[in-house]
Design an enzyme around this catalytic site. Structure first.
Site, PDB file in Angstrom:
ATOM      1  N   TYR A 142      -8.465  51.034 -44.369  1.00 16.37           N
ATOM      2  CA  TYR A 142      -9.675  50.582 -45.058  1.00 16.37           C
ATOM      3  C   TYR A 142      -9.999  51.586 -46.149  1.00 16.37           C
ATOM      4  O   TYR A 142      -9.976  52.792 -45.919  1.00 16.37           O
ATOM      5  CB  TYR A 142     -10.839  50.502 -44.062  1.00 16.37           C
ATOM      6  CG  TYR A 142     -12.168  50.115 -44.691  1.00 16.37           C
ATOM      7  CD1 TYR A 142     -12.370  48.830 -45.196  1.00 16.37           C
ATOM      8  CD2 TYR A 142     -13.212  51.026 -44.762  1.00 16.37           C
ATOM      9  CE1 TYR A 142     -13.595  48.470 -45.763  1.00 16.37           C
ATOM     10  CE2 TYR A 142     -14.441  50.674 -45.321  1.00 16.37           C
ATOM     11  CZ  TYR A 142     -14.617  49.397 -45.815  1.00 16.37           C
ATOM     12  OH  TYR A 142     -15.830  49.046 -46.373  1.00 16.37           O
ATOM     13  N   ASP A 237      -6.481  58.778 -49.338  1.00 15.24           N
ATOM     14  CA  ASP A 237      -7.882  58.459 -49.068  1.00 15.24           C
ATOM     15  C   ASP A 237      -8.308  59.283 -47.857  1.00 15.24           C
ATOM     16  O   ASP A 237      -8.071  58.896 -46.703  1.00 15.24           O
ATOM     17  CB  ASP A 237      -8.053  56.959 -48.823  1.00 15.24           C
ATOM     18  CG  ASP A 237      -9.507  56.599 -48.542  1.00 15.24           C
ATOM     19  OD1 ASP A 237     -10.350  57.523 -48.498  1.00 15.24           O
ATOM     20  OD2 ASP A 237      -9.792  55.401 -48.366  1.00 15.24           O
ATOM     21  N   LYS A 265     -18.205  60.908 -46.619  1.00 18.34           N
ATOM     22  CA  LYS A 265     -18.551  61.239 -45.220  1.00 18.34           C
ATOM     23  C   LYS A 265     -18.897  62.721 -45.049  1.00 18.34           C
ATOM     24  O   LYS A 265     -19.988  63.120 -45.435  1.00 18.34           O
ATOM     25  CB  LYS A 265     -17.450  60.739 -44.279  1.00 18.34           C
ATOM     26  CG  LYS A 265     -17.324  59.191 -44.382  1.00 18.34           C
ATOM     27  CD  LYS A 265     -16.604  58.508 -43.253  1.00 18.34           C
ATOM     28  CE  LYS A 265     -16.818  57.002 -43.305  1.00 18.34           C
ATOM     29  NZ  LYS A 265     -15.677  56.193 -43.634  1.00 18.34           N
TER      30      LYS A 265
END
Ligand SMILES: *Cc1c(COP(=O)(O)O)cnc(C)c1O
Length: 427
Positions: A142, A237, A265
């Protein structure tokens, strides 16, 4: 659960599904999500004043535990000086310098406000830099919800992807090639066929959005080799793994150097932030230096930057990752032992401060293997643990997160609860 249920019903009247991000709605596990009132250290409390040991950690950012006093103080101090200026600040330079210093592959970095923005911008940059259109992503990874990334593999081998979301025209995903994670031969075949049309490969170098799936030996190196050979940009990523699996993310653990890295994050310490950065010659193509447009009203927001800087300084202390990894290892070992004594088919894995729980005998290496796990058993286990005050991620396809506040006592209590939950599966 009285007040939680009331709040959920009320939320559903004005917010679609009652939530502002779909996984929070508990659709895959069923039931009503707890509404959180406050959090501290390893704990969260819901609207019915029930306390939970938390392994969601805001989906990764809460690596120091919730509401760390120094992070909260930094946020308060920044807020007093103004919430947003839309003009450059010295603190942004400090955060950029810290990221460049900690991650050697990053020579220049730009701040954005989410992981989605970071990956979307990195892909646009890779396309602008190479002058090519096609991108490679992997099934089960994702990268946020940009249109061209909401895609699953096409029906034939090496066919381009189909949208996984309504509202995404097939033309928007027509340049996205979707391959199997850990399939080196698939990557080589794709480059053999389309090599000089491929702008970039984007990958979660440890996958954390199909539960936890580690790269098999040689997979990331093969991506590096193919990108170098064909002049494509390799994007790691590390929105989830950056500063989560170690002080230099997966790139530090493996020594494999991407061209661009995306972060979010942990680097915001719980505030909205993202970043993309990498090779200086590639970053020079971003506006205002180059022709690839990218912008943000709240990019480099001073309150978010203050939270991020303080978090990164605290996790940069010696021994932090050794302890985080040790605590995560104790949790996973305890859960395995508890499942074994209850006779439940179960396996578990961890990297740094993230972990995966699988209701199958062996640790999976692909989305297909994750999907072969016993989801019904997971859902039952999840609710049994939640009822006893342990909050795991509400889906069999999500990873879990340990913070530095999860001490031995908290982990022992978690394992005891898990033992009772496993026993419910195998009465
Ligand atoms: C969470 C995540 C994103 C998206 O980040 P948001 O801040 O939710 O937009 C992108 N990539 C990975 C690997 C993620 O884990």
């Amino acid at each position: 659960m009285i007040r939680n249920v009331e709040l959920f019903e009320r939320a559903c009247r004005t917010i679609p599904g009652g939530v502002n991000s779909p996984v929070r709605a508990f659709r895959s596990v069923g039931g009503t999500p707890p509404f959180i009132e406050r959090a501290n250290g390893a704990y969260v409390w819901d609207a019915d004043q029930k306390q939970y040991i938390d392994y969601v950690g805001s989906w990764g950012p809460a690596i120091l535990g919730h509401a760390h006093p120094e992070v909260v103080k930094a946020v308060q101090e920044a807020a007093v000086n103004g919430l947003s200026f839309g003009a450059p600040t010295e603190a942004e330079i400090e955060l950029a310098e810290l990221l460049v210093h900690r991650l050697p592959s990053i020579e220049q970095v730009r701040l954005v406000s989410s992981g989605t923005e970071a990956t979307m911008s990195a892909i646009r940059l890779a396309r602008g830099y190479t002058g090519r259109a096609k991108i490679i992503k992997f099934e089960g990874c994702y990268h946020g919800h940009a249109d061209s990334l909401l895609v699953k593999a096409g029906s034939g081998l090496l066919t381009f992807g189909n949208p996984t979301s309504a509202g995404v025209p097939p033309e928007f995903t027509a340049h996205t090639l979707v391959l199997d994670y850990n399939d080196v031969a698939g990557v080589e075949a794709a480059f053999e066929k389309y090599g000089d049309e491929i702008a970039c490969v984007i990958v979660e170098p440890v996958a954390g959005n199909m539960n936890l799936v580690q790269p098999v030996p040689g997979f990331l190196q093969a991506l590096r080799d193919q990108c170098t050979r064909f002049g494509a940009v390799l994007i790691f990523d590390e929105v989830m793994t950056g500063f989560r699996v170690g002080p230099q993310g997966v790139q530090g653990r493996t020594g494999i150097v991407p061209d661009l890295t995306t972060l979010a994050k942990v680097i915001g310490g719980g505030m909205p932030i993202g970043a993309f950065g990498g090779r200086r010659d590639i970053m020079a193509h971003i506006a205002p230096l180059g022709g690839v447009y990218q912008a943000g009203t709240l990019s480099g927001n001073p309150v978010a930057v203050a939270a991020g800087l303080t978090t990164l300084r605290l996790i940069g202390q010696p021994g932090f990752y050794e302890r985080l990894e040790a605590q995560t290892g104790k949790l996973v070992a305890g859960l395995r032992a508890a499942a074994a004594s209850a006779g439940v088919a179960f396996s578990a894995d961890h990297v740094g401060g993230m972990f995966g729980l699988y209701f199958r005998d062996a640790v999976p290496a692909s989305l297909a293997e994750v999907s072969a796990g016993d989801t019904a058993a997971f859902n039952k286990f999840f609710h049994a643990a939640l009822a006893r005050g342990v909050n795991f991620a509400p889906s069999a396809f999500e990873a879990g997160f340990v913070s530095i506040a999860h001490d031995d006592d908290i982990i022992a209590r978690t394992v005891a609860v898990a033992g009772e939950a496993f026993a419910e599966l195998n009465p």
